[in-house]
Enzyme design. Structure first.
Site, PDB file in Angstrom:
ATOM      1  N   ASP A  91     -61.105   9.841 -27.715  1.00 17.84           N
ATOM      2  CA  ASP A  91     -61.475   9.431 -29.071  1.00 17.84           C
ATOM      3  C   ASP A  91     -61.182   7.936 -29.179  1.00 17.84           C
ATOM      4  O   ASP A  91     -60.338   7.388 -28.456  1.00 17.84           O
ATOM      5  CB  ASP A  91     -60.716  10.257 -30.122  1.00 17.84           C
ATOM      6  N   GLY A  94     -60.374   5.110 -33.963  1.00 17.93           N
ATOM      7  CA  GLY A  94     -60.761   4.952 -35.371  1.00 17.93           C
ATOM      8  C   GLY A  94     -60.006   5.936 -36.258  1.00 17.93           C
ATOM      9  O   GLY A  94     -59.228   5.552 -37.126  1.00 17.93           O
ATOM     10  N   PHE A  95     -60.192   7.192 -35.962  1.00 16.05           N
ATOM     11  CA  PHE A  95     -59.605   8.243 -36.798  1.00 16.05           C
ATOM     12  C   PHE A  95     -58.086   8.152 -36.837  1.00 16.05           C
ATOM     13  O   PHE A  95     -57.469   8.304 -37.892  1.00 16.05           O
ATOM     14  CB  PHE A  95     -60.038   9.600 -36.244  1.00 16.05           C
ATOM     15  N   GLN A 188     -71.219   9.887 -40.031  1.00 19.96           N
ATOM     16  CA  GLN A 188     -70.319  10.063 -41.184  1.00 19.96           C
ATOM     17  C   GLN A 188     -71.192  10.360 -42.415  1.00 19.96           C
ATOM     18  O   GLN A 188     -72.295  10.837 -42.274  1.00 19.96           O
ATOM     19  CB  GLN A 188     -69.449   8.807 -41.363  1.00 19.96           C
ATOM     20  N   ASP A 265     -62.792  19.982 -30.650  1.00 25.20           N
ATOM     21  CA  ASP A 265     -61.431  19.771 -30.153  1.00 25.20           C
ATOM     22  C   ASP A 265     -60.487  19.946 -31.327  1.00 25.20           C
ATOM     23  O   ASP A 265     -60.901  19.790 -32.478  1.00 25.20           O
ATOM     24  CB  ASP A 265     -61.260  18.332 -29.658  1.00 25.20           C
ATOM     25  N   CYS A 303     -54.588  40.675 -24.713  1.00 30.86           N
ATOM     26  CA  CYS A 303     -54.601  39.438 -23.925  1.00 30.86           C
ATOM     27  C   CYS A 303     -53.967  39.680 -22.559  1.00 30.86           C
ATOM     28  O   CYS A 303     -52.973  40.399 -22.445  1.00 30.86           O
ATOM     29  CB  CYS A 303     -53.842  38.348 -24.671  1.00 30.86           C
ATOM     30  N   CYS A 305     -53.090  36.972 -20.530  1.00 28.20           N
ATOM     31  CA  CYS A 305     -52.557  35.688 -20.070  1.00 28.20           C
ATOM     32  C   CYS A 305     -51.186  35.917 -19.432  1.00 28.20           C
ATOM     33  O   CYS A 305     -50.600  36.990 -19.563  1.00 28.20           O
ATOM     34  CB  CYS A 305     -52.464  34.680 -21.223  1.00 28.20           C
ATOM     35  N   CYS A 308     -48.580  37.153 -21.990  1.00 29.73           N
ATOM     36  CA  CYS A 308     -48.728  38.534 -22.450  1.00 29.73           C
ATOM     37  C   CYS A 308     -48.535  39.544 -21.318  1.00 29.73           C
ATOM     38  O   CYS A 308     -48.147  40.681 -21.563  1.00 29.73           O
ATOM     39  CB  CYS A 308     -50.093  38.728 -23.115  1.00 29.73           C
ATOM     40  N   HIS A 334     -50.413  31.116 -24.135  1.00 29.65           N
ATOM     41  CA  HIS A 334     -51.138  32.182 -24.829  1.00 29.65           C
ATOM     42  C   HIS A 334     -52.216  31.618 -25.769  1.00 29.65           C
ATOM     43  O   HIS A 334     -53.374  32.054 -25.724  1.00 29.65           O
ATOM     44  CB  HIS A 334     -50.211  33.111 -25.625  1.00 29.65           C
TER      45      HIS A 334
HETATM   46  N1  PRF Z   1     -63.864  10.285 -36.248  1.00 29.27           N
HETATM   47  C1  PRF Z   1     -63.179  10.152 -35.062  1.00 29.27           C
HETATM   48  N2  PRF Z   1     -62.321  11.090 -34.627  1.00 29.27           N
HETATM   49  C2  PRF Z   1     -62.133  12.198 -35.390  1.00 29.27           C
HETATM   50  C3  PRF Z   1     -62.797  12.389 -36.618  1.00 29.27           C
HETATM   51  C4  PRF Z   1     -63.710  11.392 -37.076  1.00 29.27           C
HETATM   52  O1  PRF Z   1     -64.355  11.481 -38.134  1.00 29.27           O
HETATM   53  C5  PRF Z   1     -62.337  13.617 -37.120  1.00 29.27           C
HETATM   54  C6  PRF Z   1     -62.721  14.250 -38.412  1.00 29.27           C
HETATM   55  N3  PRF Z   1     -62.788  15.642 -38.376  1.00 29.27           N
HETATM   56  C7  PRF Z   1     -61.428  14.125 -36.192  1.00 29.27           C
HETATM   57  N4  PRF Z   1     -61.307  13.251 -35.159  1.00 29.27           N
HETATM   58  N5  PRF Z   1     -63.379   9.060 -34.328  1.00 29.27           N
HETATM   59 ZN    ZN Z   2     -51.647  36.082 -24.180  1.00 27.81          ZN
END
Ligand code: PRF
Ligand code: ZN
Length: 370
Positions: A91, A94-95, A188, A265, A303, A305, A308, A334
């Site tokens: 990533d 930014g976020f 966005q 994610d 499960c 794993c 478990c 798990h």
């Molecule tokens: N932008 C970036 N990473 C993120 C988000 C985003 O809007 C979000 C929002 N759910 C999670 N991670 N760059």
């Molecule tokens: Zn498990």
């Protein structure tokens, strides 16, 4: 990157595909465990592979602060540094920078912020974010965007989304290793339908290997996320991967996939593991609860794993109560197994054209349907 669509569900927008990256082929829809600081907390890469992880996410912001991208580059890149030879998505920072709240200032040039570690003033621009991600050597780099807070005014969203487009153009210009690294743009537009449409068109008109939907799952009810997704995926190209960022509860994952999302994610499975919450086929289980004191059954009866197969609820409860390190490892094994297996089942249900039936069965058991 090559993205191959293999099957489209006949009743929903769900799809199954293959994403071919430098470090391997990823089967979509996929859930990416989060390794913010170049480690998926408590797991070795070999363990992660055994659980079925195909791609993990790491963070530009955190790795920029510590150990710094130059050290990672000297180590031979992030894959080598952390001994993970499968794909990595980073990533953009930014976020994470926006989560700092008052400690940051946004300008057209970029974002000025104070480090959450030592308070030092730092600056990340679109060019800087791409430079860092280039040094990290991730398979997928995310564009530097602004994720507006929820709720936010229309004017705020309009300004930030157009800035996100201009930043994406700068990211694209700064993107050098187009052979090995893939840049994804981020849509966005908050929860405003018309703005989402406008921004989806704007972002997807810039030719890139893939596109993400940002700014969702930021505290809004699932119905609102669904509405936006329903709408926005119609404006995203069909032949490229679509990523809903930061989504990780079973509910949000099913609903996203149903609306044509291929990747997601979230820190959820790893984070809740460390406070003793297990996702099981019959819903969430809080292992510290007194009722598990003498419960010698498997954490999740369905499960298989490592956790478990070998340990009881009573034993896990004990480990959490005395704060033993193994508790976090066993719970993480798990929860990651559970979510990765769920995604695998989702993919198989798409391939076999029974996605909605599988969703219904899962929801009934998990307790989403009353
Ligand atoms: N932008 C970036 N990473 C993120 C988000 C985003 O809007 C979000 C929002 N759910 C999670 N991670 N760059
Ligand atoms: Zn498990």
């Amino acid at each position: 990157m090559e993205f191959e669509l293999i099957k489209k569900d006949s009743k929903t927008k769900a799809r199954a595909g293959l994403m071919k990256l430098k470090h391997g082929v990823v089967e979509t829809p996929i859930f990416m465990p989060v390794g913010t600081r170049a480690t998926v907390k408590t797991m070795t890469p070999d363990e992660l592979k055994d659980l079925g992880a195909q791609i993990i996410l790491s963070n530009t912001y955190h790795l920029h602060l510590r150990p710094g991208e130059d050290i990672v580059q000297k180590a031979g890149g992030l894959h080598k540094f952390m001994n993970w030879d499968k794909p990595i998505l980073t990533d953009s920072g930014g976020f994470q920078v926006f989560s700092l709240g008052e400690m940051r200032k946004i300008t057209e040039e970029g974002v000025e912020f104070r480090s959450h570690i030592d308070g030092l003033k730092l600056f990340i621009s679109p060019e800087k974010s791409i430079e860092i991600q280039t040094k990290l050597g991730s398979d997928i780099m995310m564009a530097f965007d602004e994720c507006a807070p929820y709720p936010a005014s229309r004017e705020y969203i309009i300004n930030s989304m157009h800035r996100t487009t201009r930043w994406l153009q700068r990211c694209k210009e700064a993107w050098t290793d187009r052979e090995n690294q893939n840049l994804f743009g981020i849509i966005q537009g908050g929860l405003y339908k018309d703005l989402r449409k406008e921004h989806a068109k704007e972002i997807c008109s810039i030719d890139l290997p893939g596109y993400a939907v940002g700014g969702l799952s930021v505290g809004e009810p699932v119905e609102l996320m669904n509405e936006v997704l329903d709408y926005v995926t119609d404006y995203m190209p069909e032949n490229k991967p679509r990523y809903n960022m930061g989504v990780g509860t079973p509910l949000y994952l099913f609903e996203s996939v149903e609306r044509g999302i291929d990747m997601a994610d979230c820190v959820l499975p790893t984070r809740i593991s460390r406070n003793g919450t297990l996702m099981t086929s019959h819903g969430r289980l809080v292992i510290k609860n007194a009722k598990y004191k003498e419960d010698f059954t498997k954490p999740d009866p369905e499960c298989d794993c490592y956790t478990c197969r070998h340990y009881s609820r009573a034993y896990l409860r004990h480990l959490f109560n005395v704060d033993e390190i193994l508790a976090y490892r066993l719970a993480t094994i798990h929860n990651l197994t559970f979510l990765l297996k769920m995604m695998k089942n989702i993919r198989e249900s798409i391939l076999g054209d029974y996605f909605l039936e599988y969703k219904h069965e899962f929801y009934k058991k998990y307790g989403y349907l009353k």
